[in-house]
Every structure is written in C-alpha cells, then in structure tokens.
Design a protein around this motif. Structure first.
Motif, short mmCIF file in Angstrom:
data_model
loop_
_atom_site.label_atom_id
_atom_site.label_comp_id
_atom_site.label_asym_id
_atom_site.label_seq_id
_atom_site.Cartn_x
_atom_site.Cartn_y
_atom_site.Cartn_z
N ASP A 90 0.83 -1.21 0.00
CA ASP A 90 0.00 0.00 0.00
C ASP A 90 0.86 1.26 0.00
OD1 ASP A 90 -2.22 -1.64 0.10
OD2 ASP A 90 -2.74 -1.15 2.18
N LEU A 91 1.92 1.25 0.82
CA LEU A 91 2.80 2.42 0.89
C LEU A 91 3.58 2.61 -0.41
CD1 LEU A 91 4.08 2.12 4.56
CD2 LEU A 91 2.36 3.71 3.65
N ALA A 92 3.99 1.53 -1.05
CA ALA A 92 4.68 1.63 -2.34
C ALA A 92 3.74 2.23 -3.39
CB ALA A 92 5.20 0.26 -2.78
N MET A 93 2.47 1.78 -3.40
CA MET A 93 1.49 2.35 -4.32
C MET A 93 1.27 3.82 -4.02
SD MET A 93 -1.85 3.55 -4.67
CE MET A 93 -2.49 3.10 -3.07
N LEU A 94 1.20 4.16 -2.75
CA LEU A 94 1.00 5.55 -2.34
C LEU A 94 2.15 6.43 -2.83
CD1 LEU A 94 -0.88 7.39 -0.65
CD2 LEU A 94 0.47 6.74 1.34
N ALA A 95 3.37 5.93 -2.73
CA ALA A 95 4.54 6.68 -3.22
C ALA A 95 4.48 6.85 -4.73
CB ALA A 95 5.83 5.97 -2.82
N ARG A 96 4.10 5.79 -5.45
CA ARG A 96 3.98 5.89 -6.92
C ARG A 96 2.89 6.89 -7.31
NH1 ARG A 96 4.01 0.41 -6.35
NH2 ARG A 96 1.87 0.23 -7.09
N LEU A 97 1.75 6.85 -6.61
CA LEU A 97 0.65 7.77 -6.91
C LEU A 97 1.07 9.21 -6.64
CD1 LEU A 97 -2.23 8.42 -7.73
CD2 LEU A 97 -2.94 7.87 -5.38
N CYS A 98 1.75 9.44 -5.54
CA CYS A 98 2.21 10.79 -5.21
C CYS A 98 3.17 11.30 -6.29
CB CYS A 98 2.88 10.79 -3.84
SG CYS A 98 3.22 12.42 -3.18
N ALA A 99 4.11 10.45 -6.73
CA ALA A 99 5.05 10.83 -7.79
C ALA A 99 4.31 11.09 -9.10
CB ALA A 99 6.10 9.74 -7.98
N PHE A 100 3.30 10.26 -9.40
CA PHE A 100 2.51 10.44 -10.62
C PHE A 100 1.78 11.78 -10.60
CE2 PHE A 100 -1.33 9.85 -13.18
CZ PHE A 100 -0.80 9.35 -14.36
N LEU A 101 1.14 12.10 -9.47
CA LEU A 101 0.43 13.38 -9.37
C LEU A 101 1.40 14.55 -9.48
CD1 LEU A 101 -2.09 12.49 -6.51
CD2 LEU A 101 -2.60 12.78 -8.96
N GLN A 102 2.60 14.40 -8.94
CA GLN A 102 3.61 15.46 -9.06
C GLN A 102 4.01 15.64 -10.52
OE1 GLN A 102 4.91 17.39 -6.33
NE2 GLN A 102 5.35 18.62 -8.13
N ASP A 103 4.25 14.53 -11.23
CA ASP A 103 4.61 14.62 -12.65
C ASP A 103 3.51 15.28 -13.47
OD1 ASP A 103 7.02 13.34 -12.08
OD2 ASP A 103 6.37 11.39 -12.85
N LYS A 104 2.25 14.90 -13.20
CA LYS A 104 1.12 15.49 -13.94
C LYS A 104 1.00 17.00 -13.63
CE LYS A 104 -1.30 13.17 -16.21
NZ LYS A 104 -1.18 12.86 -17.66
N THR A 105 1.21 17.37 -12.38
CA THR A 105 1.16 18.79 -11.99
C THR A 105 2.26 19.58 -12.68
OG1 THR A 105 0.13 18.26 -9.88
CG2 THR A 105 1.30 20.38 -10.03
N ASP A 106 3.47 19.04 -12.65
CA ASP A 106 4.60 19.72 -13.29
C ASP A 106 4.35 19.89 -14.79
OD1 ASP A 106 5.80 19.75 -10.79
OD2 ASP A 106 7.20 18.12 -11.26
N ALA A 107 3.80 18.86 -15.44
CA ALA A 107 3.51 18.94 -16.88
C ALA A 107 2.42 19.97 -17.16
CB ALA A 107 3.10 17.56 -17.41
N ALA A 108 1.38 20.01 -16.31
CA ALA A 108 0.28 20.97 -16.50
C ALA A 108 0.79 22.40 -16.31
CB ALA A 108 -0.85 20.68 -15.52
N ARG A 109 1.65 22.60 -15.33
CA ARG A 109 2.19 23.95 -15.11
C ARG A 109 3.10 24.36 -16.27
NH1 ARG A 109 5.40 24.96 -11.07
NH2 ARG A 109 4.68 27.08 -10.85
N ALA A 110 3.90 23.43 -16.78
CA ALA A 110 4.79 23.74 -17.90
C ALA A 110 3.98 24.09 -19.15
CB ALA A 110 5.74 22.58 -18.17
N ALA A 111 2.90 23.35 -19.39
CA ALA A 111 2.04 23.61 -20.55
C ALA A 111 1.38 24.98 -20.43
CB ALA A 111 1.00 22.51 -20.69
N ALA A 112 0.95 25.34 -19.23
CA ALA A 112 0.31 26.63 -19.02
C ALA A 112 1.29 27.79 -19.16
CB ALA A 112 -0.35 26.67 -17.64
N ALA A 113 2.55 27.54 -18.82
CA ALA A 113 3.56 28.60 -18.88
C ALA A 113 4.13 28.77 -20.30
CB ALA A 113 4.71 28.29 -17.92
N GLY A 114 4.04 27.74 -21.08
CA GLY A 114 4.72 27.83 -22.36
C GLY A 114 3.86 27.73 -23.51
#
Length: 114
Positions: A90-114
């Motif tokens: 469960d904790l490994a999945m939680l870490a992967r989900l947190c990293a996934f949400l971070q990657d999606k957020t970073d991509a969304a912010r980059a798309a909005a900025a550029g």
C-alpha cells in the motif's frame, strides 16, 4: 489551478490505474467545501492494514509539491508478516501515486507557462 481541480485529479487517478498500478486500497478525491476560496486537491487513501487517516495533497512551496500526510494514531498496530507485506505494498502504491500526481502537476504547469 488545474492540479487542484477535482475532475482533473480524478482523471489523473484513473490514468494511474489504467497504467496497471495495483490499487487494492480505496483512493478518493474529496468534494470541496463550497465556502472555501479554492479547491485543495485533497486525495484520501485508505490503507488495508492501518486505519490511519492518510491523504495526499499539493502544498505550495516554491512550486506546488504533492505530499503524503499520515494523521496521528491513538493506538498501536500489530501486524503479522502478511499484514506487513500488505502495508508495504500500500505504501509503495502511495509513493507511486504521489510521484505520478507530481509529474502530472509539473507537466500541467509547464504547458500553461509555455
């Protein structure tokens, strides 16, 4: 902020599931309080072997960063080897989900900025 929008976060979680991530736990994006000024992007996660309130949310530091919070427990938890293995999964999945949400957020912010 799109990374806090409930439909966006729900879509990202479904995308995470579709990528074959094993999610034997309950994962839910909470409804937002209409009196709040902005959505919080709060994701509740129910662990199978520890009834600790656990959630993921973006916090604003220099940039938005998704963090995992484990609320305090009032009592000890005793697990056998199977329980420890399930909690670890469960904790490994939680870490992967947190990293996934971070990657999606970073991509969304980059798309909005550029």
């Amino acid at each position: 902020m799109p990374y806090r929008d409930k439909p966006t976060v729900e879509r990202w979680i479904e995308e995470f599931r579709a990528l074959g991530n094993d999610m034997d736990t309950s994962v839910e994006v909470l409804e937002q309080d209409p009196t709040m000024a902005a959505e919080t992007g709060l994701v509740m996660v129910t662990l199978r072997r520890a009834d600790t309130v656990t959630y993921i949310q973006p916090v604003m530091r220099e940039t938005p960063q998704w963090i995992v919070t484990f609320e305090a427990r009032e009592y000890d938890i005793d697990l056998d080897v199977v329980g420890v293995a399930q909690l670890a999964a469960d904790l490994a999945m939680l870490a992967r989900l947190c990293a996934f949400l971070q990657d999606k957020t970073d991509a969304a912010r980059a798309a909005a900025a550029g």
